[in-house]
Design a protein around this motif. Structure first.
Motif, PDB file in Angstrom:
ATOM      1  N   PRO A 108       0.752  -1.059  -0.115  1.00 36.12           N
ATOM      2  CA  PRO A 108       0.161  -0.185   0.027  1.00 36.12           C
ATOM      3  C   PRO A 108       0.834   1.376  -0.001  1.00 36.12           C
ATOM      4  N   ASP A 109       0.161   2.372  -0.407  1.00 37.05           N
ATOM      5  CA  ASP A 109       0.930   3.727  -0.523  1.00 37.05           C
ATOM      6  C   ASP A 109       1.663   4.271   0.476  1.00 37.05           C
ATOM      7  N   ASP A 110       1.261   3.988   1.653  1.00 44.11           N
ATOM      8  CA  ASP A 110       1.687   4.889   2.897  1.00 44.11           C
ATOM      9  C   ASP A 110       2.726   3.864   3.615  1.00 44.11           C
ATOM     10  N   VAL A 111       2.978   2.791   2.907  1.00 42.79           N
ATOM     11  CA  VAL A 111       4.210   1.930   3.370  1.00 42.79           C
ATOM     12  C   VAL A 111       5.438   2.562   3.236  1.00 42.79           C
ATOM     13  N   SER A 112       6.322   2.906   4.060  1.00 46.71           N
ATOM     14  CA  SER A 112       7.585   3.463   3.683  1.00 46.71           C
ATOM     15  C   SER A 112       8.607   2.373   3.486  1.00 46.71           C
ATOM     16  N   GLU A 113       9.558   2.781   2.739  1.00 54.07           N
ATOM     17  CA  GLU A 113      10.739   1.731   2.254  1.00 54.07           C
ATOM     18  C   GLU A 113      11.484   1.508   3.564  1.00 54.07           C
ATOM     19  N   ALA A 114      11.711   2.271   4.669  1.00 61.19           N
ATOM     20  CA  ALA A 114      12.452   2.230   5.719  1.00 61.19           C
ATOM     21  C   ALA A 114      11.494   0.958   6.566  1.00 61.19           C
ATOM     22  N   TRP A 115      10.311   1.249   6.737  1.00 60.87           N
ATOM     23  CA  TRP A 115       9.421   0.522   7.690  1.00 60.87           C
ATOM     24  C   TRP A 115       9.426  -1.029   7.055  1.00 60.87           C
ATOM     25  N   SER A 116       9.432  -1.055   5.736  1.00 62.39           N
ATOM     26  CA  SER A 116       9.182  -2.412   4.917  1.00 62.39           C
ATOM     27  C   SER A 116      10.565  -3.207   5.044  1.00 62.39           C
ATOM     28  N   ARG A 117      11.451  -2.557   5.548  1.00 65.53           N
ATOM     29  CA  ARG A 117      12.952  -3.210   5.472  1.00 65.53           C
ATOM     30  C   ARG A 117      13.242  -3.304   6.982  1.00 65.53           C
ATOM     31  N   GLY A 118      12.310  -3.010   7.770  1.00 58.06           N
ATOM     32  CA  GLY A 118      12.605  -3.146   9.307  1.00 58.06           C
ATOM     33  C   GLY A 118      13.302  -2.329  10.059  1.00 58.06           C
ATOM     34  N   THR A 119      13.836  -1.096   9.355  1.00 58.38           N
ATOM     35  CA  THR A 119      14.791  -0.059  10.139  1.00 58.38           C
ATOM     36  C   THR A 119      14.072   0.340  11.433  1.00 58.38           C
ATOM     37  N   PRO A 120      14.824   0.383  12.537  1.00 56.27           N
ATOM     38  CA  PRO A 120      14.360   0.556  13.684  1.00 56.27           C
ATOM     39  C   PRO A 120      14.027   1.983  13.730  1.00 56.27           C
ATOM     40  N   GLY A 121      12.925   2.216  14.237  1.00 53.32           N
ATOM     41  CA  GLY A 121      12.491   3.497  14.708  1.00 53.32           C
ATOM     42  C   GLY A 121      11.645   4.059  13.477  1.00 53.32           C
ATOM     43  N   ALA A 122      11.468   3.373  12.245  1.00 54.15           N
ATOM     44  CA  ALA A 122      10.546   3.792  11.283  1.00 54.15           C
ATOM     45  C   ALA A 122       9.380   3.922  11.446  1.00 54.15           C
ATOM     46  N   ALA A 123       8.751   5.139  11.141  1.00 56.08           N
ATOM     47  CA  ALA A 123       7.339   5.280  11.268  1.00 56.08           C
ATOM     48  C   ALA A 123       6.490   4.228  10.342  1.00 56.08           C
ATOM     49  N   GLY A 124       5.505   3.744  11.125  1.00 56.40           N
ATOM     50  CA  GLY A 124       4.671   2.695  10.400  1.00 56.40           C
ATOM     51  C   GLY A 124       3.625   3.123   9.739  1.00 56.40           C
ATOM     52  N   PRO A 125       2.894   2.355   8.930  1.00 54.26           N
ATOM     53  CA  PRO A 125       1.585   2.975   8.096  1.00 54.26           C
ATOM     54  C   PRO A 125       0.268   3.213   9.018  1.00 54.26           C
ATOM     55  N   SER A 126      -0.659   3.491   8.464  1.00 56.50           N
ATOM     56  CA  SER A 126      -1.874   3.762   9.312  1.00 56.50           C
ATOM     57  C   SER A 126      -2.730   2.580   9.575  1.00 56.50           C
ATOM     58  N   LYS A 127      -3.562   2.866  10.417  1.00 57.16           N
ATOM     59  CA  LYS A 127      -4.325   1.610  11.120  1.00 57.16           C
ATOM     60  C   LYS A 127      -4.888   0.926   9.836  1.00 57.16           C
ATOM     61  N   TYR A 128      -5.433   1.744   8.879  1.00 61.94           N
ATOM     62  CA  TYR A 128      -6.459   1.190   7.655  1.00 61.94           C
ATOM     63  C   TYR A 128      -5.382   0.287   6.863  1.00 61.94           C
ATOM     64  N   THR A 129      -3.856   0.812   6.754  1.00 57.76           N
ATOM     65  CA  THR A 129      -3.150   0.037   5.934  1.00 57.76           C
ATOM     66  C   THR A 129      -2.413  -1.260   6.555  1.00 57.76           C
ATOM     67  N   ARG A 130      -2.539  -1.332   7.962  1.00 59.35           N
ATOM     68  CA  ARG A 130      -2.051  -2.378   8.697  1.00 59.35           C
ATOM     69  C   ARG A 130      -3.395  -3.448   8.631  1.00 59.35           C
TER      70      ARG A 130
END
Length: 360
Positions: A108-130
């Motif tokens: 989904p569009d609001d998933v960041s590259e950092a979060w998708s790669r498991g970077t510590p501290g990266a902001a996660g996506p919205s509740k809907y995207t989860r």
């Protein structure tokens, strides 16, 4: 073997891949193929004899989903292969009667590259995207196999969504492989291809070009989207008279051949088809290091971090100054023939289907 492909959209990467894969597999004589879904906006002629009209306009349309499953059951395929997120939800219910495969084309569009790669501290996506990702996880655990075009996506499914690694298979996307047309002189005609949405990073590209674009260089923009008006205004401010917007075009492969190089400043990708198409055409590529882009380009990679204006400007400046961009283009074309040819893609899918039918 009877293979049914299910689509719920008429354009985009999943549709282009499905059309090429289905046509190639049918032409091989190794399987009987049918494509269920809306009429493709590009390449419909390739599957004209294989297509059956099915419409599932939203994931909440349960009646349309049931009708799609009934159409698939009536044809009695051995394998059902869902090629987009909604198609995966529809097809999962066929698991007990058929071997079901889905291709996981992107996040989904609001998933960041950092979060998708498991970077510590990266902001996660919205509740809907989860919630969407939770549904993705459920489907991937339920169907027999999930195909991922980029290994990074397989790692995401396993690490983030807890999908067993044995249920995930890496198979590259496929594109038409034309005769290569590498640039014969300095790169001056850039092309961007993609939706004009935040995820594609187009404002970053304009900002990066503003400081390094040679006076005789141009940028062509192929694609449409909600940010087009703002993008056109920004282009007039930063690069007046040097950016042309063509909107959606069904002839992307031809347009790529008319330009010297592709630039893709996306904030998140998996294995973008346009990069494979540009490589096949013998064009150098400047892109961001997201998803599987780096493993597509390998030695010829000219990459910047997603969202990094200064880093992208450095890459673009180097491309404009490259004394032999044709060398980069020829190397890219060779790699495209080895990895992204439709025959290679069809052969690998056929091996997957046979393995499933044999009880693998």
């Amino acid at each position: 073997m009877k293979v049914a492909y299910l689509l719920t959209q008429d354009r985009g990467g999943p549709v282009d891949v499905t059309v090429r894969l289905a046509a190639t597999l049918a032409a091989s004589g190794e399987a009987e193929v049918r494509v269920f879904g809306p009429l493709p906006a590009r390449g419909a002629e390739l599957v004209a004899d294989l297509h059956e009209l099915v419409s599932v306009s939203s994931k909440g349309d349960l009646r349309a989903g049931r009708q799609a499953r009934e159409a698939l059951r009536d044809w009695q395929p051995d394998v059902v292969h869902a090629q987009d997120r909604r198609a995966g939800l529809v097809s999962a219910g066929l698991r007990l009667r058929h071997k079901v495969v889905q291709t996981y084309h992107g996040l989904p569009d609001d998933v960041s590259e950092a979060w998708s790669r498991g970077t510590p501290g990266a902001a996660g996506p919205s509740k809907y995207t989860r919630t969407v990702l939770a549904a993705d996880a459920g489907v991937a655990r339920f169907v027999h196999r999930t195909v991922v075009p980029a290994t990074s996506m397989g790692e995401f499914l396993h690490r983030r969504l807890r999908v067993p690694a044995r249920r995930v298979v890496h198979i590259d996307n496929c594109v038409e492989i034309p005769e290569a047309a590498p640039p014969s002189g300095p790169v001056r005609r850039l092309v961007f291809v993609g939706l004009l949405v935040e995820r594609k990073g187009f404002p970053v590209l304009l900002d990066a070009l503003a400081g390094v674009m040679p006076d005789d260089a141009t940028l062509t923009v192929i694609g449409d989207g909600p940010l087009r008006v703002a993008a056109e205004q920004r282009a007039r401010q930063l690069l007046p008279g040097r950016v042309t917007f063509l909107g959606f075009r069904p002839d992307v492969a031809h347009q790529l051949r008319l330009h010297d190089a592709l630039v893709l400043p996306s904030l998140l990708e998996q294995q973008p088809l346009v990069v494979a198409e540009a490589m096949a055409a013998g064009k150098p590529v400047v892109a961001t290091d997201t998803g599987g882009v780096a493993e597509m380009l390998v030695d010829e990679a000219v990459l910047a971090a997603p969202g990094d204006v200064e880093g992208l400007a450095v890459c673009l400046k180097a491309l404009f100054a490259e004394p032999d961009p044709g060398r980069l283009g020829r190397a890219a074309a060779r790699r495209a023939r080895e990895r992204f040819a439709p025959e290679v893609c069809a052969r690998r899918h056929l091996a997957l289907y046979r393995d499933l039918l044999a009880g693998g």
